[in-house]
Design a protein around this motif. Sequence first.
Motif, short mmCIF file in Angstrom:
data_model
loop_
_atom_site.label_atom_id
_atom_site.label_comp_id
_atom_site.label_asym_id
_atom_site.label_seq_id
_atom_site.Cartn_x
_atom_site.Cartn_y
_atom_site.Cartn_z
N TRP A 253 -54.93 -131.02 -27.02
CA TRP A 253 -54.78 -129.81 -26.22
C TRP A 253 -53.74 -128.92 -26.91
CZ3 TRP A 253 -57.21 -127.32 -22.50
CH2 TRP A 253 -56.56 -126.27 -21.86
N VAL A 254 -54.16 -127.73 -27.33
CA VAL A 254 -53.27 -126.79 -28.01
C VAL A 254 -52.73 -125.81 -26.97
CG1 VAL A 254 -52.98 -125.12 -29.86
CG2 VAL A 254 -54.59 -127.04 -30.14
N GLU A 255 -51.43 -125.88 -26.73
CA GLU A 255 -50.80 -125.01 -25.75
C GLU A 255 -50.50 -123.65 -26.36
OE1 GLU A 255 -47.60 -127.01 -23.50
OE2 GLU A 255 -48.10 -128.76 -24.74
N PRO A 256 -50.32 -122.63 -25.52
CA PRO A 256 -49.93 -121.32 -26.05
C PRO A 256 -48.60 -121.40 -26.78
CG PRO A 256 -50.58 -121.17 -23.73
CD PRO A 256 -50.48 -122.62 -24.05
N PRO A 257 -48.38 -120.57 -27.79
CA PRO A 257 -47.11 -120.61 -28.52
C PRO A 257 -45.91 -120.37 -27.60
CG PRO A 257 -48.73 -119.31 -29.71
CD PRO A 257 -49.32 -119.60 -28.37
N LEU A 258 -44.83 -121.06 -27.90
CA LEU A 258 -43.56 -120.83 -27.24
C LEU A 258 -42.78 -119.84 -28.09
CD1 LEU A 258 -41.32 -121.52 -25.16
CD2 LEU A 258 -40.67 -123.41 -26.65
N VAL A 259 -42.39 -118.72 -27.51
CA VAL A 259 -41.70 -117.66 -28.24
C VAL A 259 -40.20 -117.72 -27.94
CG1 VAL A 259 -41.57 -115.18 -28.68
CG2 VAL A 259 -43.78 -116.23 -28.11
N ILE A 260 -39.38 -117.76 -28.99
CA ILE A 260 -37.93 -117.88 -28.82
C ILE A 260 -37.28 -116.51 -28.63
CG2 ILE A 260 -35.79 -118.72 -29.86
CD1 ILE A 260 -37.79 -120.92 -29.12
N ARG A 261 -37.62 -115.56 -29.49
CA ARG A 261 -37.03 -114.22 -29.38
C ARG A 261 -38.13 -113.16 -29.35
NH1 ARG A 261 -31.65 -113.66 -29.64
NH2 ARG A 261 -30.42 -115.47 -30.32
N ALA A 262 -37.91 -112.14 -28.55
CA ALA A 262 -38.83 -111.01 -28.51
C ALA A 262 -38.70 -110.21 -29.80
CB ALA A 262 -38.52 -110.13 -27.30
N ALA A 263 -39.59 -109.26 -29.99
CA ALA A 263 -39.60 -108.47 -31.22
C ALA A 263 -38.30 -107.72 -31.44
CB ALA A 263 -40.78 -107.50 -31.19
N ASP A 264 -37.62 -107.35 -30.35
CA ASP A 264 -36.35 -106.61 -30.48
C ASP A 264 -35.15 -107.53 -30.67
OD1 ASP A 264 -36.01 -107.73 -27.98
OD2 ASP A 264 -35.89 -105.82 -26.90
N GLY A 265 -35.37 -108.84 -30.77
CA GLY A 265 -34.29 -109.78 -31.02
C GLY A 265 -33.68 -110.41 -29.79
N THR A 266 -34.05 -109.94 -28.61
CA THR A 266 -33.51 -110.53 -27.39
C THR A 266 -34.21 -111.85 -27.08
OG1 THR A 266 -35.11 -109.29 -26.04
CG2 THR A 266 -32.96 -108.26 -26.43
N ILE A 267 -33.56 -112.67 -26.25
CA ILE A 267 -34.16 -113.95 -25.85
C ILE A 267 -35.45 -113.68 -25.07
CG2 ILE A 267 -33.86 -116.02 -24.44
CD1 ILE A 267 -32.22 -116.10 -26.94
N HIS A 268 -36.53 -114.31 -25.50
CA HIS A 268 -37.81 -114.14 -24.82
C HIS A 268 -37.77 -114.87 -23.48
CE1 HIS A 268 -42.17 -114.36 -24.10
NE2 HIS A 268 -42.28 -113.38 -24.98
N SER A 269 -38.51 -114.36 -22.52
CA SER A 269 -38.50 -114.96 -21.18
C SER A 269 -38.94 -116.43 -21.20
CB SER A 269 -39.40 -114.16 -20.24
OG SER A 269 -40.72 -114.10 -20.74
#
Length: 282
Positions: A253-269
């Motif tokens: 089962w391939v889960e959606p990617p976990l994103v660490i930082r948004a494109a602007d450099g802030t912590i992703h939700s």
Amino acid sequence: MGVDKSLDTHFNGWAKPGPIPPGALARPSVPPEETLDAISGHFRIFQLRDGHRFSTDDVLTAWYGTCWAPTASRVLDLGSGIGSVGMIAAWRLPGATFVTIEAQEDSVRLAHKSAAYNGLGSRYEIRRADFRDAAAIGASETFDLVLGSPPYFPPGSGVEGDHPQKVACRFELRGDIFDYTRVAIAHLGPGGVFACVFPEDQRPRLEAAARAADAALIRRRPVVFREGEPPLVGLFLMMRATDLPQVVRGRTWVEPPLVIRAADGTIHSEYAAVKLSVGFPP
């Protein structure tokens, strides 16, 4: 996570969870060559200032493993280093007992200091050994959850750095993903899982290691460190193939990617939610 210089528990209305460990109340002195850094809630970890230091990969490994084994009562941490993966997992699983195995003397010494600071006591056993040695883990010892943050690179494949502790954590001096997987699968109890982190561009090596150990790679989640970029590492979950019905073996089962930082450099939700789950403000 980072340095936490006070016992303050509130950050803009958010209360830091978990009890204050005995080491925090004792206010230990820290030698100039070491730092004492926040790792989960009020838990802290001793690290060499110029040596190996825990990373986002360690946080994610502990988080991912405990997410998929939330009722684990016995946990094994292979190549445990200074204890970052194991201690985050111990914070997340307060009822579990742990066995951690690490060969480097400096790392074991620091792990003992951190375990004492965090009040882990008799539920957290630190063994100084090479986990590949048969004597490191009893033949009959089994675990509900095995954790691993293995080194990624064969010796000589890159710049190894100037500190031996760093070299052993980055380069495969005492085992590679095949060794981690083989030992983990051999010591899983019925229904147990092995959670690890590994580079996405080396995923074929991990998949080959799973096949060699007769393990089923049941889940994986790519990790994107900055939104819009390709994933650099992945989180992987394995079980013994014999614990699964034949019809589901070989399926991942391939889960959606976990994103660490948004494109602007802030912590992703998404990573903010991970931080909350390991006792840090988002």
